[in-house]
Design a protein around this motif. Sequence first.
Motif, PDB file in Angstrom:
ATOM      1  N   ILE A  15       0.863  -1.178   0.000  1.00  0.00           N
ATOM      2  CA  ILE A  15       0.000   0.000   0.000  1.00  0.00           C
ATOM      3  C   ILE A  15       0.895   1.221   0.000  1.00  0.00           C
ATOM      4  O   ILE A  15       1.745   1.383   0.877  1.00  0.00           O
ATOM      5  CB  ILE A  15      -0.917   0.015   1.237  1.00  0.00           C
ATOM      6  CG1 ILE A  15      -1.765  -1.247   1.254  1.00  0.00           C
ATOM      7  CG2 ILE A  15      -1.757   1.276   1.266  1.00  0.00           C
ATOM      8  CD1 ILE A  15      -2.551  -1.445   2.526  1.00  0.00           C
ATOM      9  N   ARG A  16       0.705   2.063  -0.996  1.00  0.00           N
ATOM     10  CA  ARG A  16       1.521   3.279  -1.110  1.00  0.00           C
ATOM     11  C   ARG A  16       1.233   4.196   0.074  1.00  0.00           C
ATOM     12  O   ARG A  16       0.092   4.383   0.488  1.00  0.00           O
ATOM     13  CB  ARG A  16       1.208   3.983  -2.421  1.00  0.00           C
ATOM     14  CG  ARG A  16       2.113   5.163  -2.676  1.00  0.00           C
ATOM     15  CD  ARG A  16       1.902   5.738  -4.030  1.00  0.00           C
ATOM     16  NE  ARG A  16       0.486   5.939  -4.291  1.00  0.00           N
ATOM     17  CZ  ARG A  16       0.003   6.261  -5.459  1.00  0.00           C
ATOM     18  NH1 ARG A  16       0.783   6.399  -6.476  1.00  0.00           N
ATOM     19  NH2 ARG A  16      -1.285   6.426  -5.620  1.00  0.00           N
ATOM     20  N   GLN A  26       3.902  -2.839   3.764  1.00  0.00           N
ATOM     21  CA  GLN A  26       3.872  -4.205   3.258  1.00  0.00           C
ATOM     22  C   GLN A  26       3.121  -5.092   4.237  1.00  0.00           C
ATOM     23  O   GLN A  26       3.446  -5.120   5.421  1.00  0.00           O
ATOM     24  CB  GLN A  26       5.279  -4.724   3.026  1.00  0.00           C
ATOM     25  CG  GLN A  26       6.000  -3.950   1.952  1.00  0.00           C
ATOM     26  CD  GLN A  26       7.301  -4.585   1.555  1.00  0.00           C
ATOM     27  OE1 GLN A  26       7.818  -5.461   2.233  1.00  0.00           O
ATOM     28  NE2 GLN A  26       7.835  -4.150   0.428  1.00  0.00           N
ATOM     29  N   ILE A  27       2.133  -5.819   3.710  1.00  0.00           N
ATOM     30  CA  ILE A  27       1.291  -6.669   4.540  1.00  0.00           C
ATOM     31  C   ILE A  27       1.401  -8.109   4.048  1.00  0.00           C
ATOM     32  O   ILE A  27       1.000  -8.408   2.921  1.00  0.00           O
ATOM     33  CB  ILE A  27      -0.180  -6.212   4.480  1.00  0.00           C
ATOM     34  CG1 ILE A  27      -0.294  -4.782   4.988  1.00  0.00           C
ATOM     35  CG2 ILE A  27      -1.071  -7.153   5.279  1.00  0.00           C
ATOM     36  CD1 ILE A  27      -1.667  -4.172   4.811  1.00  0.00           C
ATOM     37  N   PRO A  28       1.960  -9.004   4.862  1.00  0.00           N
ATOM     38  CA  PRO A  28       1.996 -10.411   4.473  1.00  0.00           C
ATOM     39  C   PRO A  28       0.571 -10.958   4.400  1.00  0.00           C
ATOM     40  O   PRO A  28      -0.278 -10.621   5.230  1.00  0.00           O
ATOM     41  CB  PRO A  28       2.762 -11.091   5.608  1.00  0.00           C
ATOM     42  CG  PRO A  28       3.416  -9.992   6.372  1.00  0.00           C
ATOM     43  CD  PRO A  28       2.594  -8.764   6.150  1.00  0.00           C
ATOM     44  N   CYS A  29       0.306 -11.778   3.396  1.00  0.00           N
ATOM     45  CA  CYS A  29      -1.024 -12.351   3.244  1.00  0.00           C
ATOM     46  C   CYS A  29      -0.905 -13.667   2.485  1.00  0.00           C
ATOM     47  O   CYS A  29       0.188 -14.074   2.106  1.00  0.00           O
ATOM     48  CB  CYS A  29      -1.948 -11.381   2.509  1.00  0.00           C
ATOM     49  SG  CYS A  29      -1.336 -10.862   0.899  1.00  0.00           S
ATOM     50  N   VAL A  53      -4.029  -0.937  -4.104  1.00  0.00           N
ATOM     51  CA  VAL A  53      -2.967  -1.832  -3.643  1.00  0.00           C
ATOM     52  C   VAL A  53      -2.253  -2.460  -4.827  1.00  0.00           C
ATOM     53  O   VAL A  53      -2.767  -2.492  -5.945  1.00  0.00           O
ATOM     54  CB  VAL A  53      -3.519  -2.950  -2.732  1.00  0.00           C
ATOM     55  CG1 VAL A  53      -4.123  -2.392  -1.459  1.00  0.00           C
ATOM     56  CG2 VAL A  53      -4.544  -3.796  -3.472  1.00  0.00           C
ATOM     57  N   SER A  54      -1.057  -2.963  -4.559  1.00  0.00           N
ATOM     58  CA  SER A  54      -0.354  -3.809  -5.517  1.00  0.00           C
ATOM     59  C   SER A  54       0.097  -5.043  -4.761  1.00  0.00           C
ATOM     60  O   SER A  54       0.293  -5.005  -3.546  1.00  0.00           O
ATOM     61  CB  SER A  54       0.831  -3.083  -6.151  1.00  0.00           C
ATOM     62  OG  SER A  54       1.826  -2.830  -5.194  1.00  0.00           O
ATOM     63  N   MET A  55       0.236  -6.132  -5.485  1.00  0.00           N
ATOM     64  CA  MET A  55       0.650  -7.365  -4.850  1.00  0.00           C
ATOM     65  C   MET A  55       1.543  -8.128  -5.803  1.00  0.00           C
ATOM     66  O   MET A  55       1.209  -8.283  -6.981  1.00  0.00           O
ATOM     67  CB  MET A  55      -0.558  -8.221  -4.489  1.00  0.00           C
ATOM     68  CG  MET A  55      -0.165  -9.465  -3.721  1.00  0.00           C
ATOM     69  SD  MET A  55      -1.581 -10.475  -3.291  1.00  0.00           S
ATOM     70  CE  MET A  55      -1.938 -11.207  -4.856  1.00  0.00           C
ATOM     71  N   GLU A  56       2.700  -8.544  -5.310  1.00  0.00           N
ATOM     72  CA  GLU A  56       3.599  -9.375  -6.101  1.00  0.00           C
ATOM     73  C   GLU A  56       3.443 -10.812  -5.649  1.00  0.00           C
ATOM     74  O   GLU A  56       3.428 -11.107  -4.452  1.00  0.00           O
ATOM     75  CB  GLU A  56       5.046  -8.929  -5.931  1.00  0.00           C
ATOM     76  CG  GLU A  56       5.326  -7.616  -6.605  1.00  0.00           C
ATOM     77  CD  GLU A  56       6.785  -7.221  -6.541  1.00  0.00           C
ATOM     78  OE1 GLU A  56       7.658  -8.114  -6.534  1.00  0.00           O
ATOM     79  OE2 GLU A  56       7.043  -6.015  -6.490  1.00  0.00           O
ATOM     80  N   TYR A  57       3.323 -11.692  -6.627  1.00  0.00           N
ATOM     81  CA  TYR A  57       3.226 -13.118  -6.346  1.00  0.00           C
ATOM     82  C   TYR A  57       3.991 -13.834  -7.443  1.00  0.00           C
ATOM     83  O   TYR A  57       3.650 -13.715  -8.622  1.00  0.00           O
ATOM     84  CB  TYR A  57       1.765 -13.565  -6.315  1.00  0.00           C
ATOM     85  CG  TYR A  57       1.604 -15.036  -6.038  1.00  0.00           C
ATOM     86  CD1 TYR A  57       1.826 -15.540  -4.762  1.00  0.00           C
ATOM     87  CD2 TYR A  57       1.246 -15.911  -7.037  1.00  0.00           C
ATOM     88  CE1 TYR A  57       1.684 -16.879  -4.493  1.00  0.00           C
ATOM     89  CE2 TYR A  57       1.100 -17.259  -6.782  1.00  0.00           C
ATOM     90  CZ  TYR A  57       1.316 -17.744  -5.501  1.00  0.00           C
ATOM     91  OH  TYR A  57       1.188 -19.084  -5.242  1.00  0.00           O
ATOM     92  N   ASN A  58       5.048 -14.536  -7.075  1.00  0.00           N
ATOM     93  CA  ASN A  58       5.954 -15.162  -8.033  1.00  0.00           C
ATOM     94  C   ASN A  58       6.449 -14.101  -9.006  1.00  0.00           C
ATOM     95  O   ASN A  58       7.030 -13.120  -8.583  1.00  0.00           O
ATOM     96  CB  ASN A  58       5.285 -16.341  -8.729  1.00  0.00           C
ATOM     97  CG  ASN A  58       5.042 -17.497  -7.782  1.00  0.00           C
ATOM     98  OD1 ASN A  58       5.718 -17.645  -6.775  1.00  0.00           O
ATOM     99  ND2 ASN A  58       4.066 -18.316  -8.100  1.00  0.00           N
ATOM    100  N   ASP A  59       6.176 -14.260 -10.293  1.00  0.00           N
ATOM    101  CA  ASP A  59       6.676 -13.318 -11.298  1.00  0.00           C
ATOM    102  C   ASP A  59       5.534 -12.461 -11.855  1.00  0.00           C
ATOM    103  O   ASP A  59       5.550 -12.042 -13.002  1.00  0.00           O
ATOM    104  CB  ASP A  59       7.361 -14.097 -12.426  1.00  0.00           C
ATOM    105  CG  ASP A  59       8.245 -13.217 -13.283  1.00  0.00           C
ATOM    106  OD1 ASP A  59       8.760 -12.211 -12.757  1.00  0.00           O
ATOM    107  OD2 ASP A  59       8.404 -13.520 -14.468  1.00  0.00           O
TER     108      ASP A  59
END
Length: 119
Positions: A15-16, A26-29, A53-59
């Motif tokens: 979250i910016r 940064q929020i672990p989920c 929000v933005s979320m990175e997952y793998n690539d």
Amino acid sequence: MTNSPDYPNAAVLQIRSSVPGESPRQIPCRFDSILNRRLTLISGDPVRVSTPVSMEYNDTMLLGEVVACTQDCDQNFHLELRVEQVLTGLQSLMLLRERLLGESKTLRVDALAATARHS
């Protein structure tokens, strides 16, 4: 929640910050489900509805907005995101950017050296 075999669906929601220059929160989920551009996550922290929000997952990077946040009896929060955009190939893009920036630095140094020789 970390990216480990114990948490195979682990991800990090970002979250910016509203404060200029401050790092994103940064929020672990972890993933719960996905259906029709709606992604459900489980988190230990609440997130306000309408938060981009933005979320990175793998690539892959997912960009979206929180449309619901509810708490269960185990103190977990169920976040529902409306996914606006999915970006894939992040590693390839980052390597390309580094290569292009590295080449442009080399080109600038060569140009400066050539200009100095002609002066």
